[in-house]
Motif scaffolding. Structure first.
Motif, PDB file in Angstrom:
ATOM      1  N   GLY A   1       0.685  -1.195   0.091  1.00 24.71           N
ATOM      2  CA  GLY A   1       0.145   0.102  -0.083  1.00 24.71           C
ATOM      3  C   GLY A   1       0.759   1.102  -0.015  1.00 24.71           C
ATOM      4  O   GLY A   1       0.619   2.175  -0.640  1.00 24.71           O
ATOM      5  N   SER A   2       1.933   1.329   0.840  1.00 25.09           N
ATOM      6  CA  SER A   2       2.837   2.567   0.749  1.00 25.09           C
ATOM      7  C   SER A   2       3.392   2.617  -0.608  1.00 25.09           C
ATOM      8  O   SER A   2       3.453   3.809  -0.774  1.00 25.09           O
ATOM      9  CB  SER A   2       3.802   2.116   2.061  1.00 25.09           C
ATOM     10  OG  SER A   2       4.429   1.261   1.825  1.00 25.09           O
ATOM     11  N   ALA A   3       3.870   1.547  -1.349  1.00 23.68           N
ATOM     12  CA  ALA A   3       4.373   1.868  -2.529  1.00 23.68           C
ATOM     13  C   ALA A   3       3.409   2.010  -3.488  1.00 23.68           C
ATOM     14  O   ALA A   3       3.897   3.044  -4.509  1.00 23.68           O
ATOM     15  CB  ALA A   3       4.979   0.249  -2.925  1.00 23.68           C
ATOM     16  N   LYS A   4       2.203   2.121  -3.667  1.00 21.72           N
ATOM     17  CA  LYS A   4       1.191   2.387  -4.321  1.00 21.72           C
ATOM     18  C   LYS A   4       0.816   3.718  -4.242  1.00 21.72           C
ATOM     19  O   LYS A   4       0.534   4.548  -5.233  1.00 21.72           O
ATOM     20  CB  LYS A   4      -0.214   1.489  -4.141  1.00 21.72           C
ATOM     21  CG  LYS A   4      -0.233   0.286  -4.609  1.00 21.72           C
ATOM     22  CD  LYS A   4      -1.462  -0.444  -4.295  1.00 21.72           C
ATOM     23  CE  LYS A   4      -1.444  -1.826  -4.920  1.00 21.72           C
ATOM     24  NZ  LYS A   4      -3.080  -2.498  -4.421  1.00 21.72           N
ATOM     25  N   LEU A   5       1.125   4.360  -3.095  1.00 21.70           N
ATOM     26  CA  LEU A   5       0.761   5.800  -2.768  1.00 21.70           C
ATOM     27  C   LEU A   5       1.606   6.718  -3.842  1.00 21.70           C
ATOM     28  O   LEU A   5       0.964   7.502  -4.293  1.00 21.70           O
ATOM     29  CB  LEU A   5       1.118   6.045  -1.321  1.00 21.70           C
ATOM     30  CG  LEU A   5       0.279   5.765  -0.286  1.00 21.70           C
ATOM     31  CD1 LEU A   5       1.006   6.098   0.873  1.00 21.70           C
ATOM     32  CD2 LEU A   5      -0.907   6.420  -0.507  1.00 21.70           C
ATOM     33  N   GLN A   6       2.963   6.654  -4.027  1.00 21.62           N
ATOM     34  CA  GLN A   6       3.602   7.448  -4.676  1.00 21.62           C
ATOM     35  C   GLN A   6       3.121   7.432  -6.291  1.00 21.62           C
ATOM     36  O   GLN A   6       2.913   8.222  -6.922  1.00 21.62           O
ATOM     37  CB  GLN A   6       5.079   7.129  -4.918  1.00 21.62           C
ATOM     38  CG  GLN A   6       5.982   8.088  -5.642  1.00 21.62           C
ATOM     39  CD  GLN A   6       7.431   7.931  -5.377  1.00 21.62           C
ATOM     40  OE1 GLN A   6       7.898   6.714  -5.251  1.00 21.62           O
ATOM     41  NE2 GLN A   6       8.132   8.946  -5.608  1.00 21.62           N
ATOM     42  N   GLN A   7       2.998   5.965  -6.790  1.00 22.83           N
ATOM     43  CA  GLN A   7       2.457   5.874  -8.022  1.00 22.83           C
ATOM     44  C   GLN A   7       1.143   6.862  -8.333  1.00 22.83           C
ATOM     45  O   GLN A   7       1.025   7.368  -9.318  1.00 22.83           O
ATOM     46  CB  GLN A   7       2.302   4.603  -8.403  1.00 22.83           C
ATOM     47  CG  GLN A   7       2.127   4.347  -9.908  1.00 22.83           C
ATOM     48  CD  GLN A   7       3.076   4.906 -10.787  1.00 22.83           C
ATOM     49  OE1 GLN A   7       4.358   4.657 -10.613  1.00 22.83           O
ATOM     50  NE2 GLN A   7       2.416   5.495 -12.038  1.00 22.83           N
ATOM     51  N   ASP A   8       0.319   6.446  -7.346  1.00 26.44           N
ATOM     52  CA  ASP A   8      -1.192   7.178  -7.476  1.00 26.44           C
ATOM     53  C   ASP A   8      -1.006   8.693  -7.304  1.00 26.44           C
ATOM     54  O   ASP A   8      -1.624   9.437  -8.242  1.00 26.44           O
ATOM     55  CB  ASP A   8      -2.051   6.861  -6.292  1.00 26.44           C
ATOM     56  CG  ASP A   8      -3.262   7.551  -6.097  1.00 26.44           C
ATOM     57  OD1 ASP A   8      -4.304   7.218  -7.174  1.00 26.44           O
ATOM     58  OD2 ASP A   8      -3.728   8.289  -5.400  1.00 26.44           O
ATOM     59  N   ALA A   9      -0.017   9.269  -6.533  1.00 22.67           N
ATOM     60  CA  ALA A   9       0.190  10.710  -6.542  1.00 22.67           C
ATOM     61  C   ALA A   9       0.581  11.218  -7.956  1.00 22.67           C
ATOM     62  O   ALA A   9       0.265  12.236  -8.419  1.00 22.67           O
ATOM     63  CB  ALA A   9       1.045  11.121  -5.318  1.00 22.67           C
ATOM     64  N   ILE A  10       1.610  10.500  -8.383  1.00 24.55           N
ATOM     65  CA  ILE A  10       2.234  10.789  -9.595  1.00 24.55           C
ATOM     66  C   ILE A  10       1.160  10.779 -10.821  1.00 24.55           C
ATOM     67  O   ILE A  10       1.161  11.789 -11.584  1.00 24.55           O
ATOM     68  CB  ILE A  10       3.460  10.049  -9.985  1.00 24.55           C
ATOM     69  CG1 ILE A  10       4.498  10.427  -9.025  1.00 24.55           C
ATOM     70  CG2 ILE A  10       3.892  10.060 -11.297  1.00 24.55           C
ATOM     71  CD1 ILE A  10       5.716   9.381  -9.348  1.00 24.55           C
ATOM     72  N   GLU A  11       0.314   9.646 -10.906  1.00 21.48           N
ATOM     73  CA  GLU A  11      -0.647   9.625 -11.867  1.00 21.48           C
ATOM     74  C   GLU A  11      -1.725  10.913 -11.784  1.00 21.48           C
ATOM     75  O   GLU A  11      -2.124  11.288 -12.937  1.00 21.48           O
ATOM     76  CB  GLU A  11      -1.345   8.245 -11.757  1.00 21.48           C
ATOM     77  CG  GLU A  11      -0.459   7.129 -12.283  1.00 21.48           C
ATOM     78  CD  GLU A  11      -1.242   5.925 -12.114  1.00 21.48           C
ATOM     79  OE1 GLU A  11      -2.289   5.758 -11.690  1.00 21.48           O
ATOM     80  OE2 GLU A  11      -0.241   4.605 -12.080  1.00 21.48           O
ATOM     81  N   LYS A  12      -2.088  11.081 -10.684  1.00 21.79           N
ATOM     82  CA  LYS A  12      -3.146  12.413 -10.390  1.00 21.79           C
ATOM     83  C   LYS A  12      -2.468  13.533 -10.951  1.00 21.79           C
ATOM     84  O   LYS A  12      -3.133  14.228 -11.631  1.00 21.79           O
ATOM     85  CB  LYS A  12      -3.470  12.294  -8.961  1.00 21.79           C
ATOM     86  CG  LYS A  12      -4.403  11.141  -8.421  1.00 21.79           C
ATOM     87  CD  LYS A  12      -4.761  11.530  -6.920  1.00 21.79           C
ATOM     88  CE  LYS A  12      -5.639  10.484  -6.580  1.00 21.79           C
ATOM     89  NZ  LYS A  12      -5.695  10.591  -5.003  1.00 21.79           N
ATOM     90  N   TYR A  13      -1.180  13.703 -10.490  1.00 16.14           N
ATOM     91  CA  TYR A  13      -0.605  15.005 -10.963  1.00 16.14           C
ATOM     92  C   TYR A  13      -0.417  15.206 -12.528  1.00 16.14           C
ATOM     93  O   TYR A  13      -0.560  16.088 -12.995  1.00 16.14           O
ATOM     94  CB  TYR A  13       0.776  14.901 -10.428  1.00 16.14           C
ATOM     95  CG  TYR A  13       1.636  16.377 -10.851  1.00 16.14           C
ATOM     96  CD1 TYR A  13       1.359  17.791  -9.755  1.00 16.14           C
ATOM     97  CD2 TYR A  13       2.458  16.494 -11.611  1.00 16.14           C
ATOM     98  CE1 TYR A  13       1.968  18.702 -10.435  1.00 16.14           C
ATOM     99  CE2 TYR A  13       3.093  17.445 -11.848  1.00 16.14           C
ATOM    100  CZ  TYR A  13       3.033  18.846 -11.352  1.00 16.14           C
ATOM    101  OH  TYR A  13       3.605  20.145 -11.465  1.00 16.14           O
ATOM    102  N   ALA A  14      -0.019  14.087 -13.077  1.00 13.57           N
ATOM    103  CA  ALA A  14       0.441  13.844 -14.490  1.00 13.57           C
ATOM    104  C   ALA A  14      -0.973  14.259 -15.303  1.00 13.57           C
ATOM    105  O   ALA A  14      -1.234  14.790 -16.158  1.00 13.57           O
ATOM    106  CB  ALA A  14       0.875  12.829 -15.067  1.00 13.57           C
TER     107      ALA A  14
END
Length: 194
Positions: free
Chosen positions: A58-71
């Motif tokens: 779950g903690s690893a998924k957080l960064q990817q989610d934040a990056i996808e939202k930003y992009a």
């Protein structure tokens, strides 16, 4: 400042009441919030969310989610600006090209931004998956320097522009080859008929 302390205290109370706890930090939740607010000066906050049965995943998924939202947000902003600026002048074919370009741009922004995102703090709580199984819900708050994010976007744009030029060159060369082949076929036909 007193206002910041009040805001941190209120947010800590709200999060604690919601069942959230700090994860991956030796700070308490209120200390992590205070540090986070200090870091925001001249920076941008990007939040990520995730669900997982395992805390480390779950903690690893957080960064990817934040990056996808930003992009995605950047891509939608650009598309909105193109639509607003050019409105009805943009044909459906041109809009498809813009969408295709923005999809590629989105991926490049994600790749460039990975190194620029700094985790400020992460919280989690117990939750249930849609199928009813227990899991954890995560929220992570990342900090990105506005100038560094701009540089990442510009680098992604330059990469897409170079790819677009390469595609245009290949398309032009292919058109030339098609014409050369057609001319050769025409010449062969003329020889056969003579």
């Amino acid at each position: 400042s007193k206002t910041m302390q009040k805001a941190c205290k209120a947010k800590t109370k709200e999060l604690t009441k919601g069942g959230w706890a700090i994860m991956g930090s030796s700070y308490t939740l209120d200390m992590a919030l205070a540090k986070h607010y200090e870091k925001l000066d001249g920076k941008q906050e990007i939040a990520g969310q995730a669900l997982s049965a395992q805390k480390n995943i779950g903690s690893a998924k957080l960064q990817q989610d934040a990056i996808e939202k930003y992009a995605t947000q950047i891509g939608m902003s650009i598309k909105g600006r193109v639509t607003t600026q050019h409105g009805s002048q943009v044909s459906s074919d041109a809009m498809e090209e813009i969408d295709s370009f923005l999809q590629g741009f989105d991926g490049k922004v994600q790749a460039e931004l990975k190194g620029e995102l700094k985790l400020s703090y992460m919280i989690y709580r117990e939750a249930k998956q849609p199928n009813g199984k227990p899991c954890y819900e995560f929220e992570g708050y990342f900090i990105v320097d506005i100038e560094e994010a701009h540089q990442a976007r510009m680098k992604a744009f330059q990469q897409m522009l170079a790819e677009s030029r390469a595609h245009q060159k290949i398309a032009k060369e292919t058109a030339e080859w098609i014409n050369e082949a057609f001319e050769a076929e025409q010449a062969e036909l003329l020889q056969v008929t003579e």
